[in-house]
Motif scaffolding. Sequence first.
Motif, PDB file in Angstrom:
ATOM      1  N   ALA A 104      10.803  -3.012  -4.221  1.00 42.34           N
ATOM      2  CA  ALA A 104      10.011  -3.375  -3.049  1.00 42.34           C
ATOM      3  C   ALA A 104      10.243  -2.363  -1.925  1.00 42.34           C
ATOM      4  O   ALA A 104      11.337  -1.809  -1.795  1.00 42.34           O
ATOM      5  CB  ALA A 104      10.378  -4.776  -2.577  1.00 42.34           C
ATOM      6  N   PRO A 105       9.234  -2.123  -1.087  1.00 43.77           N
ATOM      7  CA  PRO A 105       9.392  -1.140  -0.018  1.00 43.77           C
ATOM      8  C   PRO A 105      10.625  -1.360   0.847  1.00 43.77           C
ATOM      9  O   PRO A 105      11.360  -0.407   1.144  1.00 43.77           O
ATOM     10  CB  PRO A 105       8.097  -1.297   0.783  1.00 43.77           C
ATOM     11  CG  PRO A 105       7.087  -1.725  -0.237  1.00 43.77           C
ATOM     12  CD  PRO A 105       7.842  -2.630  -1.165  1.00 43.77           C
ATOM     13  N   ASP A 106      10.873  -2.608   1.261  1.00 47.72           N
ATOM     14  CA  ASP A 106      12.040  -2.872   2.094  1.00 47.72           C
ATOM     15  C   ASP A 106      13.337  -2.596   1.344  1.00 47.72           C
ATOM     16  O   ASP A 106      14.325  -2.139   1.943  1.00 47.72           O
ATOM     17  CB  ASP A 106      12.024  -4.325   2.588  1.00 47.72           C
ATOM     18  CG  ASP A 106      10.997  -4.553   3.684  1.00 47.72           C
ATOM     19  OD1 ASP A 106      10.445  -3.549   4.205  1.00 47.72           O
ATOM     20  OD2 ASP A 106      10.724  -5.724   4.017  1.00 47.72           O
ATOM     21  N   ILE A 143       3.826   4.400 -10.264  1.00 48.83           N
ATOM     22  CA  ILE A 143       4.967   4.442  -9.340  1.00 48.83           C
ATOM     23  C   ILE A 143       4.512   4.924  -7.965  1.00 48.83           C
ATOM     24  O   ILE A 143       5.326   5.302  -7.128  1.00 48.83           O
ATOM     25  CB  ILE A 143       6.099   5.342  -9.872  1.00 48.83           C
ATOM     26  CG1 ILE A 143       5.603   6.781 -10.096  1.00 48.83           C
ATOM     27  CG2 ILE A 143       6.680   4.768 -11.176  1.00 48.83           C
ATOM     28  CD1 ILE A 143       6.716   7.764 -10.426  1.00 48.83           C
ATOM     29  N   ALA A 144       3.202   4.879  -7.722  1.00 49.58           N
ATOM     30  CA  ALA A 144       2.648   5.415  -6.478  1.00 49.58           C
ATOM     31  C   ALA A 144       3.207   4.698  -5.250  1.00 49.58           C
ATOM     32  O   ALA A 144       3.540   5.336  -4.240  1.00 49.58           O
ATOM     33  CB  ALA A 144       1.128   5.324  -6.497  1.00 49.58           C
ATOM     34  N   LYS A 145       3.313   3.377  -5.318  1.00 50.09           N
ATOM     35  CA  LYS A 145       3.780   2.622  -4.153  1.00 50.09           C
ATOM     36  C   LYS A 145       5.206   3.020  -3.771  1.00 50.09           C
ATOM     37  O   LYS A 145       5.516   3.239  -2.600  1.00 50.09           O
ATOM     38  CB  LYS A 145       3.734   1.125  -4.468  1.00 50.09           C
ATOM     39  CG  LYS A 145       4.104   0.247  -3.269  1.00 50.09           C
ATOM     40  CD  LYS A 145       4.409  -1.189  -3.660  1.00 50.09           C
ATOM     41  CE  LYS A 145       3.300  -1.823  -4.464  1.00 50.09           C
ATOM     42  NZ  LYS A 145       3.578  -3.245  -4.791  1.00 50.09           N
ATOM     43  N   GLU A 146       6.065   3.128  -4.788  1.00 49.39           N
ATOM     44  CA  GLU A 146       7.474   3.447  -4.515  1.00 49.39           C
ATOM     45  C   GLU A 146       7.626   4.880  -4.002  1.00 49.39           C
ATOM     46  O   GLU A 146       8.382   5.136  -3.055  1.00 49.39           O
ATOM     47  CB  GLU A 146       8.297   3.249  -5.794  1.00 49.39           C
ATOM     48  CG  GLU A 146       8.378   1.800  -6.263  1.00 49.39           C
ATOM     49  CD  GLU A 146       7.190   1.370  -7.110  1.00 49.39           C
ATOM     50  OE1 GLU A 146       7.173   0.219  -7.570  1.00 49.39           O
ATOM     51  OE2 GLU A 146       6.269   2.196  -7.319  1.00 49.39           O
ATOM     52  N   VAL A 147       6.901   5.810  -4.605  1.00 45.67           N
ATOM     53  CA  VAL A 147       6.995   7.196  -4.166  1.00 45.67           C
ATOM     54  C   VAL A 147       6.450   7.356  -2.749  1.00 45.67           C
ATOM     55  O   VAL A 147       6.977   8.136  -1.943  1.00 45.67           O
ATOM     56  CB  VAL A 147       6.249   8.107  -5.164  1.00 45.67           C
ATOM     57  CG1 VAL A 147       6.158   9.536  -4.633  1.00 45.67           C
ATOM     58  CG2 VAL A 147       6.940   8.090  -6.520  1.00 45.67           C
ATOM     59  N   THR A 148       5.425   6.600  -2.423  1.00 44.18           N
ATOM     60  CA  THR A 148       4.864   6.658  -1.071  1.00 44.18           C
ATOM     61  C   THR A 148       5.892   6.222  -0.026  1.00 44.18           C
ATOM     62  O   THR A 148       5.959   6.801   1.073  1.00 44.18           O
ATOM     63  CB  THR A 148       3.604   5.783  -0.979  1.00 44.18           C
ATOM     64  OG1 THR A 148       2.616   6.306  -1.877  1.00 44.18           O
ATOM     65  CG2 THR A 148       3.041   5.767   0.425  1.00 44.18           C
ATOM     66  N   VAL A 149       6.694   5.227  -0.346  1.00 40.37           N
ATOM     67  CA  VAL A 149       7.756   4.789   0.573  1.00 40.37           C
ATOM     68  C   VAL A 149       8.740   5.930   0.819  1.00 40.37           C
ATOM     69  O   VAL A 149       9.129   6.212   1.965  1.00 40.37           O
ATOM     70  CB  VAL A 149       8.491   3.559   0.019  1.00 40.37           C
ATOM     71  CG1 VAL A 149       9.708   3.224   0.877  1.00 40.37           C
ATOM     72  CG2 VAL A 149       7.551   2.360  -0.051  1.00 40.37           C
ATOM     73  N   LEU A 150       9.155   6.608  -0.250  1.00 37.80           N
ATOM     74  CA  LEU A 150      10.091   7.718  -0.084  1.00 37.80           C
ATOM     75  C   LEU A 150       9.451   8.871   0.687  1.00 37.80           C
ATOM     76  O   LEU A 150      10.120   9.541   1.485  1.00 37.80           O
ATOM     77  CB  LEU A 150      10.600   8.195  -1.437  1.00 37.80           C
ATOM     78  CG  LEU A 150      11.473   7.220  -2.227  1.00 37.80           C
ATOM     79  CD1 LEU A 150      11.999   7.859  -3.495  1.00 37.80           C
ATOM     80  CD2 LEU A 150      12.639   6.711  -1.370  1.00 37.80           C
ATOM     81  N   ALA A 151       8.167   9.082   0.470  1.00 39.45           N
ATOM     82  CA  ALA A 151       7.465  10.132   1.219  1.00 39.45           C
ATOM     83  C   ALA A 151       7.455   9.819   2.715  1.00 39.45           C
ATOM     84  O   ALA A 151       7.581  10.726   3.556  1.00 39.45           O
ATOM     85  CB  ALA A 151       6.043  10.289   0.692  1.00 39.45           C
ATOM     86  N   GLU A 152       7.329   8.542   3.057  1.00 31.76           N
ATOM     87  CA  GLU A 152       7.392   8.141   4.465  1.00 31.76           C
ATOM     88  C   GLU A 152       8.774   8.434   5.046  1.00 31.76           C
ATOM     89  O   GLU A 152       8.899   8.924   6.176  1.00 31.76           O
ATOM     90  CB  GLU A 152       7.069   6.655   4.590  1.00 31.76           C
ATOM     91  CG  GLU A 152       5.621   6.299   4.284  1.00 31.76           C
ATOM     92  CD  GLU A 152       5.403   4.794   4.182  1.00 31.76           C
ATOM     93  OE1 GLU A 152       6.392   4.040   4.291  1.00 31.76           O
ATOM     94  OE2 GLU A 152       4.249   4.369   3.982  1.00 31.76           O
ATOM     95  N   LEU A 153       9.818   8.136   4.279  1.00 30.66           N
ATOM     96  CA  LEU A 153      11.184   8.409   4.743  1.00 30.66           C
ATOM     97  C   LEU A 153      11.429   9.909   4.863  1.00 30.66           C
ATOM     98  O   LEU A 153      12.170  10.357   5.744  1.00 30.66           O
ATOM     99  CB  LEU A 153      12.190   7.781   3.771  1.00 30.66           C
ATOM    100  CG  LEU A 153      12.189   6.248   3.742  1.00 30.66           C
ATOM    101  CD1 LEU A 153      13.041   5.729   2.586  1.00 30.66           C
ATOM    102  CD2 LEU A 153      12.698   5.673   5.066  1.00 30.66           C
TER     103      LEU A 153
END
Length: 293
Positions: A104-106, A143-153
């Motif tokens: 999950a993103p959080d 895995i787009a959602k999870e990678v997008t979170v890391l890209a934000e970080l």
Amino acid sequence: MTDISKAGTYKLGDRTVKRLGYGAMQLAGPGVFGPPKDRDAAIAVLREAIASGVDHIDTSDFYGPHVTNQIIREALHPYPANLTIVTKVGARRDDKGAWVPAFAPDELRQAVHDNMRNLGLDAIEVVNFRRHDGLHEPSEGSIAKEVTVLAELQRQGLVKHIGLSNVTLAQVEEARRIVPIVCVQNLYNIVHRNDDALIDALGADGIAYVPFFPLGGFTPLQSDTLANVARKLGATPMQVALAWLLRRAPNILLIPGTSSVGHLRENLAAADLDLPADALAVLNGIANEKAAA
């Protein structure tokens, strides 16, 4: 002392690291859970690795959990300027030590902050998203959602580079459409060679491949052929297995783990081992032996 620079170097993000590194998983207690039996010995292994020229350490805050990163900080902080620490997110541990997916993103954001806190870092050089579903073989799925979170970080400056673990070629391609990927960490060794095509594809694009369980992991490699070649070369089977990986492709970075200074020195000595053509040909056939068994 072994000169591990003989094994060469490869780029990891915007750094160049020696191809023989160190994996910190075994610094935690049994089952990668809880504290080690001997914390001083764990610290000694890390310090010996750095003294031997290792400049790439692989870890995760779910080793322990938290324990391994805390030991790394105690042993090595403030870190040498040339040390690249790579961590991974995507799992957590329950109170019995089970590995639980944490996609999950959080959960991913919290995992990055936990790694930063326990390692004592303001930003992490490389964070791998580990596709963890209880298996060491990748499974298909976006895995787009999870990678997008890391890209934000990454945009926030908390993560410098992003890698992937336990993924397929299709997932690598999907992730690369979102953000640059600097490394892939999958199960691979002299016996288990499902990723041959992936390694070559990544190498063509200058992306590092980091095999986990390079020596078999929780079930150490067993092969009469490997043992026979090692005996002829005056080396251990594990040294030969590591030397074979170094010969397999220039984009392979190794992170063999151990909680013993003696075993660490043995692993690093693989940099000194030359594999003659006849030995290499025999070793290349080990995977075929497994398939035929």
